[in-house]
Design a protein around this motif. Structure first.
Motif, short mmCIF file in Angstrom:
data_model
loop_
_atom_site.label_atom_id
_atom_site.label_comp_id
_atom_site.label_asym_id
_atom_site.label_seq_id
_atom_site.Cartn_x
_atom_site.Cartn_y
_atom_site.Cartn_z
N LEU A 196 -14.14 6.28 -6.87
CA LEU A 196 -13.09 6.52 -5.86
C LEU A 196 -13.31 7.85 -5.15
O LEU A 196 -13.13 7.95 -3.94
CB LEU A 196 -11.72 6.48 -6.52
N PHE A 197 -13.69 8.87 -5.90
CA PHE A 197 -14.01 10.16 -5.27
C PHE A 197 -15.09 9.98 -4.20
O PHE A 197 -15.00 10.54 -3.11
CB PHE A 197 -14.50 11.16 -6.32
N LYS A 198 -16.10 9.19 -4.54
CA LYS A 198 -17.24 9.04 -3.63
C LYS A 198 -16.88 8.23 -2.39
O LYS A 198 -17.19 8.64 -1.26
CB LYS A 198 -18.42 8.38 -4.36
N ILE A 199 -16.23 7.08 -2.58
CA ILE A 199 -16.02 6.20 -1.43
C ILE A 199 -14.91 6.69 -0.52
O ILE A 199 -14.90 6.38 0.67
CB ILE A 199 -15.75 4.74 -1.86
N PHE A 200 -13.97 7.48 -1.04
CA PHE A 200 -12.88 7.94 -0.19
C PHE A 200 -13.10 9.35 0.37
O PHE A 200 -12.53 9.68 1.40
CB PHE A 200 -11.55 7.91 -0.96
N ALA A 201 -13.89 10.18 -0.31
CA ALA A 201 -14.05 11.55 0.17
C ALA A 201 -15.47 12.07 0.10
O ALA A 201 -15.70 13.25 0.33
CB ALA A 201 -13.12 12.49 -0.60
N THR A 226 -5.79 2.38 2.88
CA THR A 226 -6.92 2.12 3.80
C THR A 226 -6.87 2.98 5.05
O THR A 226 -7.77 2.86 5.90
CB THR A 226 -6.92 0.64 4.22
N ASP A 227 -5.88 3.82 5.19
CA ASP A 227 -5.74 4.61 6.41
C ASP A 227 -6.89 5.62 6.53
O ASP A 227 -7.02 6.52 5.69
CB ASP A 227 -4.40 5.36 6.41
N PRO A 228 -7.74 5.49 7.54
CA PRO A 228 -8.91 6.37 7.65
C PRO A 228 -8.56 7.80 8.00
O PRO A 228 -9.40 8.69 7.91
CB PRO A 228 -9.73 5.72 8.78
N ARG A 229 -7.29 8.05 8.39
CA ARG A 229 -6.89 9.40 8.78
C ARG A 229 -6.55 10.28 7.59
O ARG A 229 -6.37 11.50 7.76
CB ARG A 229 -5.69 9.33 9.72
N LEU A 230 -6.44 9.72 6.40
CA LEU A 230 -6.05 10.52 5.24
C LEU A 230 -7.00 11.70 5.03
O LEU A 230 -6.56 12.82 4.77
CB LEU A 230 -6.00 9.64 3.99
N ILE A 231 -8.30 11.44 5.14
CA ILE A 231 -9.25 12.52 4.89
C ILE A 231 -9.13 13.62 5.94
O ILE A 231 -9.30 14.81 5.64
CB ILE A 231 -10.70 11.98 4.82
N LEU A 277 -18.66 3.39 7.06
CA LEU A 277 -17.55 2.45 7.13
C LEU A 277 -17.87 1.13 6.45
O LEU A 277 -17.09 0.18 6.56
CB LEU A 277 -17.18 2.19 8.60
N ASP A 278 -18.98 1.03 5.72
CA ASP A 278 -19.39 -0.27 5.23
C ASP A 278 -18.41 -0.85 4.20
O ASP A 278 -17.81 -1.89 4.41
CB ASP A 278 -20.80 -0.22 4.66
N ASP A 279 -18.22 -0.16 3.07
CA ASP A 279 -17.31 -0.66 2.06
C ASP A 279 -15.89 -0.72 2.59
O ASP A 279 -15.14 -1.66 2.32
CB ASP A 279 -17.36 0.23 0.81
N ARG A 280 -15.50 0.29 3.34
CA ARG A 280 -14.14 0.34 3.85
C ARG A 280 -13.90 -0.84 4.79
O ARG A 280 -12.81 -1.42 4.80
CB ARG A 280 -13.88 1.67 4.56
N LEU A 281 -14.90 -1.20 5.58
CA LEU A 281 -14.72 -2.32 6.50
C LEU A 281 -14.45 -3.60 5.73
O LEU A 281 -13.52 -4.34 6.06
CB LEU A 281 -15.98 -2.48 7.37
N MET A 282 -15.23 -3.90 4.70
CA MET A 282 -15.01 -5.13 3.94
C MET A 282 -13.68 -5.07 3.19
O MET A 282 -12.99 -6.09 3.07
CB MET A 282 -16.16 -5.37 2.95
#
Length: 759
Positions: A98-103, A383-388, A425-430
Motif C-alpha cells: 500500500l505504501f508503494k502503490i499509493f505514495a 481512489t481519489d488521485p488528489r490525496l497525495i 496509473l496502471d494499477d490505479r486505473l484497473m
C-alpha cells in the motif's frame, strides 16, 4: 461464497510465482561491468566517503530518504490477535504494498520476535541509520503506546503506529465534516466511545485535539463504562475515566451526539440509536461487521450521518486515506518526527478535500456523476488521485512550520507536480475500472463455460460484484467442473443451446440470423445449425437484450470468435471495427491500436481507427495523447507507410482539431517527451509522452504489444473490440483467469458507458 475456494485463492495469491508480495528492484543500470563497478567495488567507495564526511549525504546517495520500515511483533494482527511475527508477515508485506502503490514509498517489512518493550525499542533504535521512517504495526495495547512514545523520544526519524493514529486521523476528518453537516460544534458534542484499545484511545485524543471536551466523553471497555470509581484501570484508560453515573452502553447513548465504535459487531440496537440526540453522528468502525449495520442505522434514523470501516457503504473510514501521504510528506522534508501538528494538518487536508468538486475519475469509479459533500460523502474515496497532492504537502508544510523538518520546500507547485509524476496509473486505473463495474454490475454471457478458467473467472466476477455471469455450454459438463473444483456457481444461470432447440427463443434467434444473412449464402437450415454454436447463440442473447455483453475467444482463434458477433450484431452504423490493447506499464497505461483487425489500413481507415481509440481512452477518464507511428519522423523518409500515416495525421488535425494527435513519428519519440522536445519542438504532443499509439498496420501493432508484454513485462488487457453495435469482447487465445477477469471488467464498464450515452 465458497469459503474453501476463497481461502485457497488467498493462499495461491501469496504463493504463486515468487512467494510474497514485494521485492527489491534495482533503480540504476546494471547491464555492464562498468555499471557493476560503479554500483559496488570500487565505485561505491566514493559515496561512502562523502557520507562519512557528512551523514546527511546518506539521503543524497542512498534510498534512505524514500525507505520506511513496517515493523511488528505480531501481537495484534488484523483482528487475528497474537499470532506471532512469522504469521503477521503477510500483513506487513501488504502494508508495504500500500505504501508503494499509493505514495511510491519503498518498504522493508521487519518482524521482531520479542514482546519485551525494552528489547523492541532497542532493536528499532539500531535500525535508525537504514530508514527514513518507521511505521509500527499490529502491536497490542498497552505496549504499543510505550513503544511509540519511547521511539519518538529516542530516534530522529518519523515514527507512527498506524493502528492508533490512522483511524484517528481519518475519523477525525470525518467528524469535522459530520459536525458541520449536522450543525453541531465539536466543543459541545457528547461523545460515546465504545472500545478502549489502541485505536479508540488515539481517536479520543485526536478528537480532544480538534476541540472536543474531555468532560463530554464517555468511554467503555468490555467491562462497561470507564469510571473513576473502577480499580482495574491502567494509566491509559484512567486518562478517560468519567464521574458520570453511567454503567452501560445503552445508558451512555441516551442524548449522545456522537457514537464512536471500535469494538465488536451488533452492540448498538435500533432502540439505542433512537435514544441519541437529534441529528446523531455514528461511526461504527468494527470490522468486518460494524456495531450497527449501515442499512439498519439509516432506516432507524433518517437524520443520522453514518460511517463504517466497510467499502460497500458510504463514508468508509479507511487508513489508506492517511498513512501513505503522511509519510510521503514527512520523508520529503526529512522530518525528525511525526508530531501532532502534522497529524492535525493531515486531518484538515482530508476534511477539506471532501468539500472540493469530485474528479470525474472518482465519479466513474463509483458509477455516479454527482458525488458531492453531503451525508453520504463526508470523507474522500480511497481512489481519489488528489490525496497525495493535498495531504502530503499539508503534512510537509506543518513539519516545516513546527520546526521538525531538516529540509525546506520553496516551490510548492513543483513539489505537487513531482508527487503527481511519482505514481503510474496502471494499477490505479484497473482498480478504478473495477470499482466502477461493481457499482452497476452487468449480465455477462460466457460462451466457453465448459472450461475451468472461464468458470473460475465467472466465480471471481460474481463474488467481487463485478458482473452477473451467464454460462453457455453442456450443462452436465459445466456442473461437473463446478463440483470437481469446488466452485460457488450454484445460483448462476446455465444455458445449453442444444437444449434450446425446441424453444421459442431459439427459433426467434434463427429467424433473426436468417433474415440478416439470407443474401449472404445462409439458408434457414444453415441458420439453425449456426445457432448451435455458442458464439452465435451468445451474440443473439446480447442482441435481444437477454445479456449485456459477450465474452469469448479463450479456446478459439480470433477470426472464428469474432465472425458470429459480426454476423449477428454488426458494427455501429458508419463505424470501422478495430482492436485495442491496454498495456499496463510501470509508467502508466499505454493504448495500442489496431492490433487485431485491420491488416493494412488505408489513410481513411487510420483516421477511423484513431477516432475509435480516442473515444475508448476517454471512456476510461484518461485524456488521449495520440501518436500515429511510422519508421519516419515528420517527413524524414518517404514510402507507402509514411505517406498514409502523414496524410492521416493531417486529416485528423484539420477535421478534428479537438483531438490531441500528431504524426508521423517513430515510437521512441512518441513515448519519450524529452527526445521529442529536443528534436521536434513544433510537435503538438510536446510536454508529455503519448499514451495512445496508432500503428500503421496490424503486423507492427501485434508485434509491438507482444514484445512489450513478454520482454517489457507489461500486462496486456485486451483485445478490446471497438466499433461494435453492442458490446462484445474477444479474449486472447488461452488467456489467464486474471486476463479474463480484466476483460470482463472492461466489458461491464463498456456497457455502463453506452447506457450513459443513451440517456
Amino acid at each position: 461464497m465458497n469459503k474453501t475456494n476463497r481461502k485457497q485463492d488467498a493462499l495461491n495469491y501469496h504463493a504463486k510465482g515468487r512467494p510474497g508480495k514485494i521485492a527489491v528492484v534495482p533503480t540504476k543500470p546494471t547491464q555492464s561491468q562498468r555499471d557493476l563497478s560503479l554500483a559496488y567495488s570500487p565505485g561505491v567507495a566514493e559515496p561512502c566517503l562523502k557520507i562519512a564526511e557528512n551523514k546527511d549525504d546518506v539521503y543524497k546517495y542512498t534510498a534512505k530518504g524514500n525507505l520506511v520500515a513496517v515493523i511488528s511483533n505480531g501481537t495484534a494482527v488484523l483482528g487475528l490477535g497474537d499470532i506471532g511475527p512469522e504469521a503477521g508477515k503477510p500483513v506487513m508485506e501488504g502494508k508495504g504494498l500500500l505504501f508503494k502503490i499509493f505514495a511510491d514509498i519503498d518498504v522493508f517489512d521487519i518482524e521482531l520476535n520479542t514482546k519485551d518493550v525494552d528489547e523492541f525499542v532497542r532493536t528499532v533504535k539500531c535500525l535508525e541509520p537504514t530508514f527514513g521512517g518507521i511505521n509500527l504495526e499490529d502491536i497490542k495495547a498497552p505496549e504499543c503506546f510505550e513503544i511509540e512514545r519511547r521511539l519518538k523520544e529516542e530516534i530522529n526519524i518519523p515514527v507512527m503506529h498506524d493502528d492508533q493514529h490512522g483511524t484517528a486521523i481519518i475519523s477525525g476528518a470525518a467528524l469535522i465534516n459530520a459536525c458541520a453537516m449536522q450543525k453541531k460544534k465539536i466543543e459541545k458534542v457528547k461523545i460515546v466511545v465504545n472500545g478502549a484499545g489502541a485505536a479508540a484511545i488515539s481517536c479520543t485524543r485526536m478528537y480532544i485535539a480538534l476541540g472536543a471536551q474531555k468532560e463530554n466523553i464517555i468511554m467503555l471497555d468490555s467491562k462497561g463504562c470507564i469510571r473513576k470509581s473502577r480499580t482495574d484501570l491502567n494509566n491509559t484508560k484512567a486518562e478517560f475515566a468519567t464521574d458520570q453515573s453511567v454503567d452501560t452502553l445503552e445508558e451512555a447513548l441516551k442524548g449522545a451526539d456522537v457514537f464512536i465504535g471500535l469494538s465488536v459487531a451488533d452492540v448498538v440496537s435500533p432502540e439505542m440509536l433512537k435514544s441519541m440526540a437529534k441529528n446523531p453522528i455514528v461511526f461504527a468502525m468494527a470490522n468486518p461487521d460494524p456495531e450497527i449495520s449501515y442499512p439498519l442505522a439509516v432506516k432507524t434514523r433518517k437524520d443520522v450521518i453514518m460511517a463504517t470501516g466497510r467499502s460497500d457503504y458510504p463514508n468508509q473510514v479507511n487508513n489508506v486515506l492517511g498513512f501513505p501521504y503522511i509519510f510521503r510528506g514527512a520523508l520529503d522534508v526529512r522530518a525528525t518526527t511525526i508530531n501532532e501538528e502534522m497529524k492535525i494538518a493531515a486531518v484538515k487536508a482530508i476534511a477539506a478535500l471532501a468539500k472540493q468538486p469530485v474528479p470525474e475519475s472518482v465519479n466513474q469509479a463509483y458509477n455516479t456523476s454527482n458525488l458531492k459533500f453531503g451525508p453520504e460523502y463526508i470523507i474522500p474515496k480511497p481512489t481519489d488521485p488528489r490525496l497525495i497532492t493535498e495531504v502530503a504537502p499539508a503534512v510537509a508544510k506543518a513539519a516545516i512550520a513546527s520546526g521538525v523538518a531538516r529540509t525546506n520546500i520553496t516551490d510548492w507547485d513543483k513539489y505537487t507536480e513531482e508527487l503527481r509524476q511519482r505514481l503510474g496509473l496502471d494499477d490505479r486505473l484497473m482498480r478504478n475500472l473495477s470499482d466502477a463495474a461493481k457499482r452497476n454490475p452487468k449480465r455477462v454471457v460466457f460462451a466457453e463455460a465448459d472450461n475451468y478458467k472461464t468458470l473460475r473467472a465467472a466465480q471471481i466476477v460474481k463474488e467481487d460484484g463485478i458482473a452477473i455471469p451467464i454460462l453457455l455450454g453442456n450443462k452436465q459438463k459445466i456442473e461437473r467442473l463446478i463440483a470437481d473444483n469446488l466452485l460457488d456457481l450454484d445460483d448462476v444461470q446455465i444455458i445449453d443451446p442444444l437444449e434450446e432447440v425446441a424453444t421459442e427463443r431459439f427459433q426467434q434467434y434463427v429467424d433473426y440470423l436468417y433474415a440478416k444473412r439470407q443474401r449472404r449464402g445462409v439458408s434457414l437450415l444453415d441458420a439453425r445449425k449456426l445457432m448451435l454454436d455458442r458464439n452465435y447463440f451468445g451474440a443473439c442473447m446480447v442482441q435481444f437484450d437477454e445479456a449485456d455483453t459477450l465474452i469469448s475467444g479463450l479456446t478459439k482463434n480470433y477470426a472464428t470468435t469474432i465472425r458470429p458477433a459480426l454476423h449477428v450484431i454488426g458494427t455501429r452504423p458508419g463505424s470501422k471495427l478495430a482492436g485495442m490493447y491496454m498495456m499496463l506499464t510501470p509508467k502508466g497505461p499505454v493504448f495500442f491500436g489496431d492490433t487485431t483487425i485491420n491488416a493494412n489500413p488505408t489513410t481513411e481507415e487510420l483516421v477511423d481507427i484513431t477516432l475509435l481509440l480516442n473515444e475508448a481512452v476517454k471512456k476510461m477518464n484518461i485524456a488521449p495523447r495520440i501518436a500515429l507511428l511510422s519508421y519516419s519522423n515528420f517527413g524524414s523518409n518517404d514510402g507507402e507507410v509514411p505517406f498514409k500515416v502523414r496524410d492521416a495525421a493531417k486529416i485528423l488535425r484539420e477535421k478534428h482539431p479537438d483531438i490531441l494527435v500528431d504524426g508521423e513519428m517513430q515510437a521512441n519519440f512518441a513515448v519519450n517527451a524529452d527526445l521529442l522536445a529536443a528534436n521536434f519542438p513544433f510537435s503538438t504532443l510536446n510536454g508529455s509522452p503519448a499514451n495512445t499509439l496508432v500503428f500503421p498496420n496490424l503486423e507492427s501493432g501485434n508485434i509491438a504489444y507482444k514484445l512489450l508484454q513478454e520482454i517489457g513485462n507489461a500486462e496486456a488487457v485486451g483485445p478490446i473490440l471497438l466499433g461494435m453495435n453492442k458490446p462484445v469482447h474477444v479474449l486472447q487465445l488461452d488467456s489467464s483467469v486474471r486476463e479474463i477477469v480484466n476483460m470482463v471488467t472492461i466489458a461491464v464498464v463498456d456497457v455502463q458507458s453506452r447506457e450513459t450515452n443513451l440517456r
